[in-house]
Scaffold this motif. Structure first.
Motif, mmCIF file in Angstrom:
data_model
loop_
_atom_site.group_PDB
_atom_site.id
_atom_site.type_symbol
_atom_site.label_atom_id
_atom_site.label_comp_id
_atom_site.label_asym_id
_atom_site.label_seq_id
_atom_site.Cartn_x
_atom_site.Cartn_y
_atom_site.Cartn_z
ATOM 1 N N TYR A 68 19.828 2.260 -29.663
ATOM 2 C CA TYR A 68 21.205 1.871 -29.195
ATOM 3 C C TYR A 68 22.529 2.549 -29.973
ATOM 4 O O TYR A 68 23.142 1.616 -29.990
ATOM 5 N N GLN A 69 22.365 3.973 -29.849
ATOM 6 C CA GLN A 69 22.990 4.240 -30.798
ATOM 7 C C GLN A 69 23.925 5.296 -30.612
ATOM 8 O O GLN A 69 25.270 5.683 -30.522
ATOM 9 N N ASP A 95 20.814 -9.096 -25.097
ATOM 10 C CA ASP A 95 19.871 -10.370 -25.104
ATOM 11 C C ASP A 95 19.161 -10.426 -23.958
ATOM 12 O O ASP A 95 18.154 -11.262 -24.012
ATOM 13 N N CYS A 96 19.159 -8.973 -23.321
ATOM 14 C CA CYS A 96 18.239 -9.157 -21.956
ATOM 15 C C CYS A 96 16.954 -8.503 -22.447
ATOM 16 O O CYS A 96 16.560 -7.725 -22.660
ATOM 17 N N PRO A 97 15.923 -9.251 -22.011
ATOM 18 C CA PRO A 97 14.610 -8.833 -22.136
ATOM 19 C C PRO A 97 13.873 -7.693 -21.144
ATOM 20 O O PRO A 97 13.561 -7.023 -22.188
ATOM 21 N N HIS A 98 14.664 -7.687 -20.368
ATOM 22 C CA HIS A 98 13.984 -6.266 -19.526
ATOM 23 C C HIS A 98 14.759 -5.417 -19.893
ATOM 24 O O HIS A 98 14.080 -3.837 -20.437
ATOM 25 N N CYS A 99 15.851 -4.925 -20.589
ATOM 26 C CA CYS A 99 16.530 -4.575 -21.042
ATOM 27 C C CYS A 99 15.833 -3.896 -22.278
ATOM 28 O O CYS A 99 15.313 -2.840 -23.020
ATOM 29 N N LYS A 100 15.240 -4.762 -23.189
ATOM 30 C CA LYS A 100 14.372 -4.610 -25.173
ATOM 31 C C LYS A 100 13.245 -4.006 -24.135
ATOM 32 O O LYS A 100 13.224 -3.003 -25.436
ATOM 33 N N GLY A 136 22.645 -7.197 -12.213
ATOM 34 C CA GLY A 136 21.634 -6.491 -12.820
ATOM 35 C C GLY A 136 21.444 -5.547 -14.399
ATOM 36 O O GLY A 136 21.430 -4.481 -13.435
ATOM 37 N N THR A 137 20.756 -6.150 -15.218
ATOM 38 C CA THR A 137 20.678 -5.169 -16.203
ATOM 39 C C THR A 137 18.862 -5.291 -16.263
ATOM 40 O O THR A 137 17.877 -6.305 -16.518
ATOM 41 N N PRO A 138 18.391 -4.154 -16.714
ATOM 42 C CA PRO A 138 19.068 -2.462 -17.108
ATOM 43 C C PRO A 138 19.327 -2.184 -15.541
ATOM 44 O O PRO A 138 18.974 -1.760 -14.384
ATOM 45 N N THR A 139 20.727 -1.141 -15.564
ATOM 46 C CA THR A 139 20.868 -0.567 -14.890
ATOM 47 C C THR A 139 21.454 1.293 -15.328
ATOM 48 O O THR A 139 22.493 1.206 -16.386
#
Length: 173
Positions: A68-69, A95-100, A136-139
């Motif tokens: 995440y830089q 805070d999105c579990p799918h993004c993580k 929705g995220t991630p996109t």
């Protein structure tokens, strides 16, 4: 009889005193933890890429994460799109579990292919939801000539992202 009433009252007073002491200790512990957490966050917030100090805890937690830089701020995102250059933007929430789950797959994949992806945190800049029609995220969104060309939404496979790159940036090189 008077002594037993006195003893019962004394025991009740002792229990109440013990409960008050325990309650005070619990409250004091929470206050101490609050201040320790705030002090810890102060150090993490120094020179953060968001340009503000009132970040959500989930964002503070990823500030040092190598995946995440490439954070981009709203004004810079708008300018990049308006420039007409070929750009890929990753809309996520810290805070999105799918993004993580997806970010540690997506970012190294992009790096291996020599592709730069700017990351826009919708948890910190909520206006982006409406402004960029994010549902929705991630996109992941590809822009060219100031217009959206292609988007991938949700938790996808590495193969889906490879195909996305091939149909966008790699195709247009």
């Amino acid at each position: 009889m008077a002594n037993s009433k006195k003893d019962a009252a004394q025991k009740k007073d002792n229990r109440l005193t013990i409960l008050l002491i325990i309650g005070f200790i619990i409250i004091a512990a929470f206050v101490v933890l609050y201040f320790i957490n705030n002090k810890s966050n102060e150090g993490k917030l120094a020179n953060n890429p968001y340009g503000k100090d009132d970040l959500n805890q989930a964002t503070i937690d990823i500030l040092k994460d190598k995946n995440y830089q490439n954070i981009i701020l709203p004004d810079k995102l708008e300018k990049k799109i308006a420039s007409g250059d070929k750009e890929i933007f990753y809309f996520f929430q810290s805070d999105c579990p799918h993004c993580k789950k997806i970010t540690p797959v997506l970012m190294p994949l992009a790096k291996d292919k020599g592709i730069h992806i700017d990351q826009y945190n919708l948890l910190e800049f909520e206006q982006g939801w409406k402004q960029y029609n994010i549902e929705g995220t991630p996109t992941l969104v590809y822009y060219k000539d100031g217009k959206e060309q292609l988007r991938v939404v949700g938790e996808q496979s590495a193969d889906t992202f490879k195909k996305f790159f091939e149909e966008t940036i790699l195709k247009d090189k």
